[in-house]
Design an enzyme around this catalytic site. Structure first.
Site, PDB file in Angstrom:
ATOM      1  N   ASP A  92      21.046  33.751  34.775  1.00  0.00           N
ATOM      2  CA  ASP A  92      21.839  33.291  35.919  1.00  0.00           C
ATOM      3  C   ASP A  92      23.152  32.752  35.357  1.00  0.00           C
ATOM      4  O   ASP A  92      23.208  31.653  34.811  1.00  0.00           O
ATOM      5  CB  ASP A  92      21.031  32.213  36.648  1.00  0.00           C
ATOM      6  CG  ASP A  92      21.868  31.395  37.624  1.00  0.00           C
ATOM      7  OD1 ASP A  92      23.084  31.635  37.733  1.00  0.00           O
ATOM      8  OD2 ASP A  92      21.297  30.485  38.257  1.00  0.00           O
ATOM      9  N   CYS A 142      21.247  21.328  44.563  1.00  0.00           N
ATOM     10  CA  CYS A 142      20.302  22.465  44.627  1.00  0.00           C
ATOM     11  C   CYS A 142      19.491  22.570  43.344  1.00  0.00           C
ATOM     12  O   CYS A 142      19.225  23.678  42.850  1.00  0.00           O
ATOM     13  CB  CYS A 142      21.020  23.783  44.915  1.00  0.00           C
ATOM     14  SG  CYS A 142      21.795  23.828  46.519  1.00  0.00           S
TER      15      CYS A 142
HETATM   16  C1  LIG Z   1      23.461  27.788  38.261  1.00  0.00           C
HETATM   17  C2  LIG Z   1      23.569  28.385  39.634  1.00  0.00           C
HETATM   18  N1  LIG Z   1      22.811  29.434  39.953  1.00  0.00           N
HETATM   19  C3  LIG Z   1      22.885  30.012  41.158  1.00  0.00           C
HETATM   20  C4  LIG Z   1      23.726  29.544  42.131  1.00  0.00           C
HETATM   21  C5  LIG Z   1      23.763  30.219  43.459  1.00  0.00           C
HETATM   22  O1  LIG Z   1      24.989  30.863  43.627  1.00  0.00           O
HETATM   23  P1  LIG Z   1      25.387  31.510  45.026  1.00  0.00           P
HETATM   24  O2  LIG Z   1      25.204  30.422  46.051  1.00  0.00           O
HETATM   25  O3  LIG Z   1      26.804  31.916  44.847  1.00  0.00           O
HETATM   26  O4  LIG Z   1      24.465  32.656  45.249  1.00  0.00           O
HETATM   27  C6  LIG Z   1      24.520  28.440  41.854  1.00  0.00           C
HETATM   28  C7  LIG Z   1      25.397  27.867  42.905  1.00  0.00           C
HETATM   29  O5  LIG Z   1      25.742  26.707  42.878  1.00  0.00           O
HETATM   30  C8  LIG Z   1      24.449  27.851  40.574  1.00  0.00           C
HETATM   31  O6  LIG Z   1      25.199  26.802  40.260  1.00  0.00           O
END
Ligand SMILES: Cc1ncc(COP(=O)(O)O)c(C=O)c1O
Length: 429
Positions: free
Chosen positions: A223, A387
């Site tokens: 990710d 989150c």
């Molecule tokens: C580490 C990480 N992974 C995944 C995401 C999700 O990204 P998106 O909301 O653009 O799909 C975020 C968003 O804050 C993030 O910081």
């Protein structure tokens, strides 16, 4: 005038890599002029935007690229023989090639355009995961993941009777690599890790993680939502199997992002969603699927967003990811030193390998109160669990305040943050 003088706003030139500016000085004042929103005043104060980990602001090159699509280039792609459709398709394909070069992927067909990182994780969980994870198997993640790299795997594990295994982090927020290695087992079907933690700023040793997993024949999903805007990423050097990031965090439009996957894996995976564009032929008896990347791109995509995403990648390439990383590292070091001086303030996330993100708590003050007072000073930070509720649980906190840096932030803005925190302390203590 654009600070990225070598960056074209033309959508049709996004295949032409701009000259890297690494040798030039990093002129943050000029860069700031590329971002119209940064001259906004908030409650009479200059905006200090330190919420870049949530979403980054957009330079004129991106705004103009998207506007240009609707003004002069817009039609549906891949379906028409007419002039506009052909040109919109060319521009969209050029953005895909820009994304390929950005990640140093081998082929543009390894670049799947998705809505963002969240959709990329869901796509892989629901295709590769459903095909390869069964009852009693394990999916291995870490304790610092964003919810979007937890919940899709959790859903998969529930469906399949598999187990979500979670490698621990230490008190600094660094991955416990020894424990991670021990958790790789014959049951592990896939490893999925963040490259850079959005809550703690920790950079994970992805190359090493991949080596350990591959030695046991386990593929690795990374990710890259926070890493791609902050450091150079080379998917071939890292040897990752999947890599995902979102346009909106790298100064591009919302609603678009990239899933990179190695060809052999993508070829073997079933489609994610069914619909137009992802098929080769359809009868009521049987459907055959399109080639990569279209097999995973059902329906009309975010055409203008995808093209403007290419412009965003051109923009950051124009500055150079190494220069951006150095700039943000300087800001992080400067801010860490300044915040460490504040009595009663604790920085959450102190790993040695860290970038761009500074989470903290203030004794006796709820993070939401910090955010609210700072907002009245024109300073935008994020407060809450980011989150990443399991990260908060790990540190025994309900929430933190988080300042996250972007390529346009300045030491002066860090000074404003520090002054704002002193104001908070004055009000609540
Ligand atoms: C580490 C990480 N992974 C995944 C995401 C999700 O990204 P998106 O909301 O653009 O799909 C975020 C968003 O804050 C993030 O910081």
């Amino acid at each position: 005038m654009s600070a990225t003088t070598t960056t074209s706003t033309s959508t049709s030139t996004s295949t032409v890599a701009p000259e890297p500016r690494a040798a030039r000085t990093y002129d943050v004042d000029a860069i700031r002029r590329d971002f119209p929103i940064l001259s906004t005043r908030v409650y009479g104060k200059p905006l200090v935007y330190l919420d870049n980990a949530a979403s980054a602001q957009k330079p004129m090159a991106v705004i103009e690229a998207e506007q240009k699509v609707y003004e002069s280039l817009y039609a549906n792609i891949h379906r028409g023989v007419h002039y506009l459709s052909v040109h919109a398709t060319d521009a969209y394909d050029a953005a895909r090639e820009t994304a390929r070069a950005f990640l140093n992927a081998e082929s543009a067909h390894e670049i799947i355009f998705v809505r963002g990182t969240t959709e990329a994780v869901n796509l892989v969980a629901q295709t590769y995961g459903r095909q390869n994870v069964g009852a009693g198997d394990e999916v291995l993640i870490t304790a610092l993941e964003h919810h979007s790299n937890i919940v899709p795997w959790q859903l998969l594990c529930e469906e399949k009777g598999a187990r979500l295994a979670v490698a621990p982090i230490d008190d600094s927020g660094a991955l416990e690599l020894g424990a991670f290695e021990k958790m790789l087992s014959p049951k592990t079907r896939i490893v999925s890790v963040a490259h850079l933690s959005n809550a703690l700023g920790t950079i994970l040793p992805v190359r090493r993680i991949v080596e350990l997993a591959h030695a046991r024949g386990i593929p690795v999903f990374v990710d890259g939502a926070q890493a791609a805007p902050r450091m150079p990423v080379d998917v071939r050097a890292l040897d990752v199997d999947f890599y995902a990031f979102s346009s909106h965090k790298i100064y591009g439009p919302t609603g678009v992002g990239v899933l990179y996957g190695k060809t052999a894996l993508l070829e073997a995976m079933p489609p994610y969603q069914g619909g137009g564009d992802m098929i080769r032929s359809v009868t009521f008896e049987k459907t055959t699927f399109n080639d990569l990347p279209y097999k995973f791109e059902a329906g009309t995509p975010n055409i203008a967003g995808g093209i403007a995403f290419g412009a965003a990648l051109d923009y950051v390439n124009g500055l150079g990811l190494t220069a951006i990383a150095q700039h943000e590292h300087d800001l992080l070091a400067y801010a860490t030193a300044a915040l460490s001086e504040i009595a009663g303030l604790t920085i959450v996330g102190t790993a040695r390998e860290k970038a761009g993100v500074l989470s903290f708590v203030l004794e006796g003050v709820h993070p939401h109160d910090i955010g609210t007072v700072l907002d009245r000073e024109g300073i935008a930070i994020r407060t809450g669990h980011h989150c990443a509720q399991p990260v908060m649980d790990r540190f025994g906190l309900p929430a933190t305040a988080r300042a996250s840096f972007g390529l346009y932030n300045t030491r002066g803005e860090v000074d404003a943050l520090v002054a704002g925190i002193h104001k908070v302390i004055g009000m609540f203590r």
